[in-house]
Design a protein around this motif. Structure first.
Motif, PDB file in Angstrom:
ATOM      1  N   ALA A  74     102.417  31.611 -22.277  1.00 19.21           N
ATOM      2  CA  ALA A  74     102.022  30.195 -22.197  1.00 19.21           C
ATOM      3  C   ALA A  74     101.802  29.641 -23.607  1.00 19.21           C
ATOM      4  CB  ALA A  74     100.761  30.049 -21.352  1.00 19.21           C
ATOM      5  N   ARG A  75     101.280  30.491 -24.499  1.00 19.10           N
ATOM      6  CA  ARG A  75     101.054  30.066 -25.898  1.00 19.10           C
ATOM      7  C   ARG A  75     102.318  30.242 -26.746  1.00 19.10           C
ATOM      8  NH1 ARG A  75      96.841  33.501 -24.904  1.00 19.10           N
ATOM      9  NH2 ARG A  75      97.630  35.065 -26.368  1.00 19.10           N
ATOM     10  N   ASN A  76     103.179  31.176 -26.336  1.00 15.19           N
ATOM     11  CA  ASN A  76     104.384  31.512 -27.119  1.00 15.19           C
ATOM     12  C   ASN A  76     105.569  31.615 -26.158  1.00 15.19           C
ATOM     13  OD1 ASN A  76     102.896  32.477 -29.793  1.00 15.19           O
ATOM     14  ND2 ASN A  76     101.866  33.493 -28.090  1.00 15.19           N
ATOM     15  N   PRO A  77     106.141  30.481 -25.782  1.00 14.48           N
ATOM     16  CA  PRO A  77     107.162  30.504 -24.713  1.00 14.48           C
ATOM     17  C   PRO A  77     108.378  31.362 -25.021  1.00 14.48           C
ATOM     18  CG  PRO A  77     106.384  28.265 -25.108  1.00 14.48           C
ATOM     19  CD  PRO A  77     105.800  29.110 -26.202  1.00 14.48           C
ATOM     20  N   LEU A  78     108.722  31.536 -26.294  1.00 16.84           N
ATOM     21  CA  LEU A  78     109.880  32.361 -26.637  1.00 16.84           C
ATOM     22  C   LEU A  78     109.554  33.846 -26.591  1.00 16.84           C
ATOM     23  CD1 LEU A  78     111.221  30.435 -29.756  1.00 16.84           C
ATOM     24  CD2 LEU A  78     112.217  30.438 -27.465  1.00 16.84           C
ATOM     25  N   GLY A  79     108.258  34.168 -26.506  1.00 16.74           N
ATOM     26  CA  GLY A  79     107.821  35.554 -26.651  1.00 16.74           C
ATOM     27  C   GLY A  79     107.433  35.835 -28.091  1.00 16.74           C
ATOM     28  N   GLY A  80     107.173  37.110 -28.399  1.00 16.92           N
ATOM     29  CA  GLY A  80     106.811  37.481 -29.758  1.00 16.92           C
ATOM     30  C   GLY A  80     106.025  38.773 -29.788  1.00 16.92           C
ATOM     31  N   GLN A  81     105.554  39.103 -30.992  1.00 14.23           N
ATOM     32  CA  GLN A  81     104.819  40.351 -31.202  1.00 14.23           C
ATOM     33  C   GLN A  81     103.468  40.274 -30.489  1.00 14.23           C
ATOM     34  OE1 GLN A  81     106.150  39.873 -35.554  1.00 14.23           O
ATOM     35  NE2 GLN A  81     105.210  41.893 -35.564  1.00 14.23           N
ATOM     36  N   HIS A  82     103.227  41.231 -29.602  1.00 16.67           N
ATOM     37  CA  HIS A  82     102.047  41.189 -28.727  1.00 16.67           C
ATOM     38  C   HIS A  82     100.982  42.204 -29.131  1.00 16.67           C
ATOM     39  CE1 HIS A  82      99.873  42.372 -24.961  1.00 16.67           C
ATOM     40  NE2 HIS A  82      99.816  41.063 -24.805  1.00 16.67           N
ATOM     41  N   HIS A  83     101.385  43.428 -29.478  1.00 16.96           N
ATOM     42  CA  HIS A  83     100.412  44.438 -29.906  1.00 16.96           C
ATOM     43  C   HIS A  83     101.093  45.498 -30.761  1.00 16.96           C
ATOM     44  CE1 HIS A  83     101.876  46.477 -26.135  1.00 16.96           C
ATOM     45  NE2 HIS A  83     101.711  47.572 -26.851  1.00 16.96           N
ATOM     46  N   MET A  84     100.282  46.329 -31.416  1.00 13.44           N
ATOM     47  CA  MET A  84     100.776  47.493 -32.154  1.00 13.44           C
ATOM     48  C   MET A  84     100.134  48.727 -31.544  1.00 13.44           C
ATOM     49  SD  MET A  84     100.527  46.049 -36.110  1.00 13.44           S
ATOM     50  CE  MET A  84     101.376  47.445 -36.891  1.00 13.44           C
ATOM     51  N   CYS A  85     100.916  49.801 -31.416  1.00 12.10           N
ATOM     52  CA  CYS A  85     100.415  51.022 -30.783  1.00 12.10           C
ATOM     53  C   CYS A  85     100.541  52.216 -31.726  1.00 12.10           C
ATOM     54  CB  CYS A  85     101.185  51.309 -29.501  1.00 12.10           C
ATOM     55  SG  CYS A  85     100.685  52.861 -28.718  1.00 12.10           S
ATOM     56  N   PHE A  86      99.415  52.876 -31.960  1.00 10.60           N
ATOM     57  CA  PHE A  86      99.373  54.055 -32.826  1.00 10.60           C
ATOM     58  C   PHE A  86      99.064  55.295 -32.000  1.00 10.60           C
ATOM     59  CE2 PHE A  86      98.443  50.475 -35.547  1.00 10.60           C
ATOM     60  CZ  PHE A  86      99.170  50.746 -36.691  1.00 10.60           C
ATOM     61  N   GLU A  87      99.641  56.411 -32.426  1.00 10.53           N
ATOM     62  CA  GLU A  87      99.395  57.689 -31.752  1.00 10.53           C
ATOM     63  C   GLU A  87      98.134  58.361 -32.301  1.00 10.53           C
ATOM     64  OE1 GLU A  87     102.811  60.214 -32.083  1.00 10.53           O
ATOM     65  OE2 GLU A  87     104.187  58.697 -31.288  1.00 10.53           O
ATOM     66  N   VAL A  88      97.466  59.106 -31.429  1.00 13.86           N
ATOM     67  CA  VAL A  88      96.374  60.000 -31.846  1.00 13.86           C
ATOM     68  C   VAL A  88      96.543  61.316 -31.092  1.00 13.86           C
ATOM     69  CG1 VAL A  88      94.690  58.179 -32.370  1.00 13.86           C
ATOM     70  CG2 VAL A  88      94.803  59.133 -30.048  1.00 13.86           C
ATOM     71  N   PRO A  89      96.028  62.419 -31.652  1.00 14.64           N
ATOM     72  CA  PRO A  89      96.175  63.701 -30.956  1.00 14.64           C
ATOM     73  C   PRO A  89      95.234  63.835 -29.763  1.00 14.64           C
ATOM     74  CG  PRO A  89      95.059  64.002 -33.069  1.00 14.64           C
ATOM     75  CD  PRO A  89      95.513  62.578 -33.026  1.00 14.64           C
ATOM     76  N   ASP A  90      94.087  63.134 -29.787  1.00 11.00           N
ATOM     77  CA  ASP A  90      93.058  63.324 -28.762  1.00 11.00           C
ATOM     78  C   ASP A  90      92.471  61.965 -28.391  1.00 11.00           C
ATOM     79  OD1 ASP A  90      90.590  63.706 -27.427  1.00 11.00           O
ATOM     80  OD2 ASP A  90      90.205  65.594 -28.464  1.00 11.00           O
TER      81      ASP A  90
END
Lengths: 140, 140
Positions: A74-90
């Motif tokens: 609704a704020r970004n009708p074209l879409g776009g970068q939503h989140h960043m995901c980082f790995e952790v071992p635990d």
């Protein structure tokens, strides 16, 4: 807290099929995980990459109007970068650590799109970035 | 068009020192390139990563009110994800290809923060994502 590699960038898309075609045509990206529904998160999701072993693109489209992706679009009708995901071992150690830092965690730890436990940290505590923390998949 | 790996995610930050401290403390990130000014782009820039060889975080703060980061921060005062940057082996071939696709390229090809030629593609032609294309640094 030591996070691991950037696993993926979550990208909101208004139309999954059109987005997959766009990433194939514009970036030569490969569909590594075809679209599947995650009803508990309200999203249709797939993964693409441009190089093996590199950070992936996680395309997300809403399953219904209550999806968090609906309000983003609704704020970004074209879409776009939503989140960043980082790995952790635990994942539990990571959650305890973020809690000890006083950062707001959004909901319970749950199984994410890669099949391992994940949680999200509030963008207001992460420099404006909705941040996903995921346990590194085993045997990869 | 076949792009290479995701080199970095560009992140707008309102305060460079505070942002570096945040990424060190919250993510255990390493400062791989200390802050330096790119006056022609109107930004102070540094690179951090959470794992060697993984996609990096490019932190960007404005040098003045005419900086593109100034307007981003006006809309997003905490900062946030600003662009995604993909590597290509040949910047001129990539530019020709994006032009042939009818995508709007923002300004001339120029030297980017990694010291190799770069250009930006308009977010309206890239699913809402400001997209940087950079020539892969040699001998790395």
């Amino acid at each position: 807290m030591k996070l691991g590699r950037l696993n993926h960038v979550g990208i909101a898309v208004p139309d999954m099929d059109a987005a997959i075609a766009h990433w194939r045509e514009s970036a030569g990206a490969t569909l590594t995980t075809p679209p599947f529904e995650m009803p508990e998160q309200g999203v249709l999701v797939c993964f693409m990459d441009t190089a093996e072993g590199a950070a992936q693109m996680e395309l997300l489209s809403p399953l219904d109007k209550t999806s968090p992706i609906t309000s983003f679009l609704a704020r970004n009708p074209l879409g776009g970068q939503h989140h960043m995901c980082f790995e952790v071992p635990d994942i539990e150690a990571a959650r305890t650590n973020f809690e000890a830092q006083g950062k707001r965690i959004l909901g319970p730890t749950r199984i994410g799109a890669h099949g391992t436990p994940i949680f999200f940290v509030h963008p207001k505590d992460m420099g404006g970035i909705l941040t996903e923390i995921m346990e590194t998949p085993g045997d990869v």
